[in-house]
Motif scaffolding. Structure first.
Motif, PDB file in Angstrom:
ATOM      1  N   THR A 184     -53.021  19.540 -23.675  1.00 41.17           N
ATOM      2  CA  THR A 184     -52.424  18.681 -24.687  1.00 41.17           C
ATOM      3  C   THR A 184     -51.135  19.323 -25.228  1.00 41.17           C
ATOM      4  O   THR A 184     -51.169  20.462 -25.701  1.00 41.17           O
ATOM      5  N   PHE A 185     -50.029  18.609 -25.097  1.00 43.12           N
ATOM      6  CA  PHE A 185     -48.694  19.079 -25.478  1.00 43.12           C
ATOM      7  C   PHE A 185     -48.234  20.310 -24.688  1.00 43.12           C
ATOM      8  O   PHE A 185     -47.297  20.995 -25.097  1.00 43.12           O
ATOM      9  N   VAL A 186     -48.901  20.615 -23.589  1.00 42.79           N
ATOM     10  CA  VAL A 186     -48.495  21.748 -22.751  1.00 42.79           C
ATOM     11  C   VAL A 186     -48.200  21.232 -21.341  1.00 42.79           C
ATOM     12  O   VAL A 186     -49.057  20.605 -20.709  1.00 42.79           O
ATOM     13  N   THR A 187     -46.976  21.500 -20.883  1.00 45.09           N
ATOM     14  CA  THR A 187     -46.591  21.119 -19.527  1.00 45.09           C
ATOM     15  C   THR A 187     -46.035  22.355 -18.824  1.00 45.09           C
ATOM     16  O   THR A 187     -45.913  23.415 -19.440  1.00 45.09           O
ATOM     17  N   THR A 188     -45.696  22.195 -17.556  1.00 50.69           N
ATOM     18  CA  THR A 188     -45.118  23.335 -16.834  1.00 50.69           C
ATOM     19  C   THR A 188     -43.627  23.511 -17.126  1.00 50.69           C
ATOM     20  O   THR A 188     -42.992  24.378 -16.552  1.00 50.69           O
ATOM     21  N   LEU A 189     -43.108  22.684 -18.018  1.00 46.62           N
ATOM     22  CA  LEU A 189     -41.716  22.828 -18.445  1.00 46.62           C
ATOM     23  C   LEU A 189     -41.572  24.118 -19.264  1.00 46.62           C
ATOM     24  O   LEU A 189     -42.301  24.322 -20.237  1.00 46.62           O
ATOM     25  N   GLU A 190     -40.642  24.990 -18.860  1.00 52.23           N
ATOM     26  CA  GLU A 190     -40.413  26.223 -19.625  1.00 52.23           C
ATOM     27  C   GLU A 190     -39.625  25.886 -20.896  1.00 52.23           C
ATOM     28  O   GLU A 190     -38.929  24.868 -20.942  1.00 52.23           O
ATOM     29  N   PRO A 191     -39.714  26.775 -21.923  1.00 52.01           N
ATOM     30  CA  PRO A 191     -39.017  26.472 -23.185  1.00 52.01           C
ATOM     31  C   PRO A 191     -37.501  26.310 -23.020  1.00 52.01           C
ATOM     32  O   PRO A 191     -36.868  25.660 -23.837  1.00 52.01           O
ATOM     33  N   ASP A 192     -36.937  26.912 -21.960  1.00 54.40           N
ATOM     34  CA  ASP A 192     -35.482  26.776 -21.773  1.00 54.40           C
ATOM     35  C   ASP A 192     -35.162  25.828 -20.619  1.00 54.40           C
ATOM     36  O   ASP A 192     -34.109  25.944 -19.988  1.00 54.40           O
ATOM     37  N   GLU A 193     -36.082  24.899 -20.347  1.00 55.00           N
ATOM     38  CA  GLU A 193     -35.813  23.887 -19.330  1.00 55.00           C
ATOM     39  C   GLU A 193     -35.758  22.498 -19.974  1.00 55.00           C
ATOM     40  O   GLU A 193     -36.439  22.244 -20.958  1.00 55.00           O
ATOM     41  N   ILE A 194     -34.953  21.641 -19.353  1.00 61.90           N
ATOM     42  CA  ILE A 194     -34.792  20.273 -19.853  1.00 61.90           C
ATOM     43  C   ILE A 194     -35.077  19.299 -18.714  1.00 61.90           C
ATOM     44  O   ILE A 194     -34.538  19.454 -17.619  1.00 61.90           O
ATOM     45  N   LEU A 195     -35.912  18.317 -18.996  1.00 59.95           N
ATOM     46  CA  LEU A 195     -36.139  17.247 -18.025  1.00 59.95           C
ATOM     47  C   LEU A 195     -34.873  16.402 -17.931  1.00 59.95           C
ATOM     48  O   LEU A 195     -34.361  15.952 -18.951  1.00 59.95           O
ATOM     49  N   THR A 196     -34.344  16.241 -16.712  1.00 58.24           N
ATOM     50  CA  THR A 196     -33.109  15.459 -16.585  1.00 58.24           C
ATOM     51  C   THR A 196     -33.325  14.130 -15.875  1.00 58.24           C
ATOM     52  O   THR A 196     -32.623  13.169 -16.158  1.00 58.24           O
ATOM     53  N   GLU A 197     -34.277  14.082 -14.958  1.00 56.98           N
ATOM     54  CA  GLU A 197     -34.438  12.841 -14.188  1.00 56.98           C
ATOM     55  C   GLU A 197     -35.876  12.653 -13.735  1.00 56.98           C
ATOM     56  O   GLU A 197     -36.563  13.611 -13.409  1.00 56.98           O
ATOM     57  N   ILE A 198     -36.285  11.390 -13.699  1.00 54.61           N
ATOM     58  CA  ILE A 198     -37.597  11.031 -13.175  1.00 54.61           C
ATOM     59  C   ILE A 198     -37.360  10.311 -11.858  1.00 54.61           C
ATOM     60  O   ILE A 198     -36.532   9.400 -11.795  1.00 54.61           O
ATOM     61  N   GLN A 199     -38.061  10.755 -10.823  1.00 47.86           N
ATOM     62  CA  GLN A 199     -37.884  10.164  -9.486  1.00 47.86           C
ATOM     63  C   GLN A 199     -39.171   9.481  -9.058  1.00 47.86           C
ATOM     64  O   GLN A 199     -40.233  10.101  -9.051  1.00 47.86           O
ATOM     65  N   ILE A 200     -39.042   8.222  -8.694  1.00 45.60           N
ATOM     66  CA  ILE A 200     -40.218   7.448  -8.260  1.00 45.60           C
ATOM     67  C   ILE A 200     -39.969   6.959  -6.835  1.00 45.60           C
ATOM     68  O   ILE A 200     -38.925   6.367  -6.570  1.00 45.60           O
ATOM     69  N   PRO A 201     -40.907   7.255  -5.926  1.00 46.80           N
ATOM     70  CA  PRO A 201     -40.689   6.865  -4.527  1.00 46.80           C
ATOM     71  C   PRO A 201     -40.458   5.364  -4.378  1.00 46.80           C
ATOM     72  O   PRO A 201     -41.047   4.563  -5.108  1.00 46.80           O
TER      73      PRO A 201
END
Lengths: 291, 175
Positions: free
Chosen positions: A156-173
């Motif tokens: 819960t509220f924990v992802t593999t995103l590091e604290p200094d990473e930013i999600l930039t794009e979502i890719q859907i097949p």
């Protein structure tokens, strides 16, 4: 309620944003739409020392279909999914979900990227991303990496995103011929968090049998759940209630709902079954497989 | 008698501040705001435009709805700094030259309010809806106002008010 004090940055490049996040070493948060972040800051559930507003970074807010499939920039608003023709026609599961996320005013601010990366098991889009086999492009100090949705959600509220990473794009097949999908949400009142939600994606082969399937569950575990066994049970089957009910049973087994104001755990588990069958029926219909 | 402990805020307990420029109802405004200032507080306390209400303060009720670059949003869940460089429209910006906006007229004519607390937010959502969809169905109206709670009317006359405004805005005159 007013949030606690914080430093505010509005960088104009991703590099700069990543650098600021790194400087604060986990004490800074990314501000996208703010529709989840500001409420938790008001309640002092989060007290970041700094906010990094990514809305001033150009070219981060788009929805377009490319050769590989749908590409969604992380600051595209949830309502942009509702307004997108290509989403409506080719990725209907996202229209289903976007129509039931909070209310239209929140959807005008809230972002797709925030919804998928906040890590709230009650957010509606993560289950859809799991069902669709989506991947998330993230930018960090060492460059760009792509994380499959199926390995993104840790707790819960924990992802593999590091604290200094930013999600930039979502890719859907890109959807295949014979593909259909749907999201079904049970809510107490319009705009509420789900009691349960089920995302289903089906691909029918030329013989009208299910070639592959994906199922995601909302609000019945510490994260959105990837119901892999349930989806795999459908492969090779004819689309129809017999197969759907077996898959729904497996989804119910995977679910670990907790009793709260939205209902007792047993009720929620039962509803996972009901809503899984409904989502699968709609997905099959959209795939052109009747049912 | 127990003397209450009075603690004066230290200087470090305010700020940091950011200078923002916004256009409010067509007029450019500039101000120094604390980073944590919510847009609704900036509008009410700094700009003194108190038509925008604070209801629940928890992103539920929509009483604080304003238009930000033409989109209806909840100003209690936006920081003032996020509005920097953008257009804000509040209920005070609806009437022109003393003449009510068709949406305001609709709420008057169709009795679209009782206590009136939700009305400014309800009207701003309506303005945004009609800009995008000038002739909405009842179903579309009800979905559009799903983020604006009214505890008095039961929504029936609000829907009628929106329909009145839609007709009026298209030059159909009053019914």
């Amino acid at each position: 309620m007013i949030p606690p004090r914080f430093e505010y940055f509005a960088p104009s490049t991703l590099e700069e944003a990543v650098e600021i996040l790194g400087r604060y070493g986990g004490e800074a948060k990314v501000l996208a739409g703010g529709q989840s972040l500001l409420p938790v800051m008001k309640l002092r559930l989060a007290e970041p020392k700094a906010l990094v507003d990514i809305n001033r970074i150009p070219n981060l807010s788009y929805i377009r279909e490319e050769a590989g499939g749908l590409r969604i920039g992380s600051t595209a608003r949830t309502n942009d999914l509702n307004d997108s023709d290509v989403v409506k026609r080719r990725y209907p599961i996202l229209s289903d979900a976007a129509a039931v996320i909070a209310d239209p005013l929140v959807r005008n601010m809230g972002t797709v990227g925030g919804n998928v990366s906040h890590g709230d098991p009650a957010n509606d889009l993560p289950a859809c991303m799991l069902a669709l086999g989506a991947a998330f492009v993230v930018r960090g100090p060492k460059g760009t990496r792509t994380i499959p949705a199926s390995s993104f959600y840790k707790d819960t509220f924990v992802t593999t995103l590091e604290p200094d990473e930013i999600l930039t794009e979502i890719q859907i097949p890109k959807p295949k011929a014979g593909q259909g999908n749907a999201y079904e949400k049970l809510e107490k009142r319009a705009g509420d968090f789900p009691i349960v939600g089920v995302a289903a994606n089906l691909i029918l082969g030329a013989n009208k049998k299910i070639e592959s399937a994906g199922i995601g569950l909302t609000a019945v575990g510490p994260t959105a759940l990837h119901a892999k066994a349930a989806a795999d049970s459908l492969v090779g089957q004819a689309p129809g209630d017999a197969a759907f009910k077996r898959a729904a049973d497996l989804a119910m087994k995977l679910a670990e709902p907790v009793s709260d104001l939205r209902g007792p755990a047993e009720y929620k588990r039962a509803m996972v079954g009901v809503f899984a069958v409904r989502a699968l029926r709609t997905a099959a219909k959209r795939a052109g497989g009747g049912a | 008698m127990v003397e209450a402990e009075v603690r004066m805020p230290e200087e470090a307990e305010v700020g940091p501040f950011v200078r923002i420029h916004v256009t409010v109802n067509g007029t450019p405004r500039e101000a120094e705001v604390e980073t944590r200032t919510l847009l609704v507080h900036f509008i009410r306390e700094e700009l003194r435009l108190t038509g925008t209400h604070i209801g629940c303060d928890t992103t539920n009720c929509g009483a604080c709805t304003i238009l930000l670059d033409g989109k209806a949003v909840k100003s209690c869940t936006i920081l003032a700094v996020q509005a920097d460089g953008r257009q804000i429209r509040t209920v005070e910006g609806l009437a022109e030259d003393g003449k009510l906006h068709p949406v305001q007229e609709g709420f008057v004519e169709e009795h679209g309010l009782q206590c009136g607390f939700c009305t400014p937010g309800m009207m701003m959502t309506t303005v945004a809806l009609l800009a995008k969809n000038p002739n909405p169905t009842e179903d579309e109206i009800r979905h559009a106002i799903a983020g604006n709670l009214c505890r008095c009317t039961g929504y029936v006359n609000i829907v009628k008010a929106v329909q009145y405004a839609a007709k009026k805005s298209q030059g159909g005159g009053s019914k």
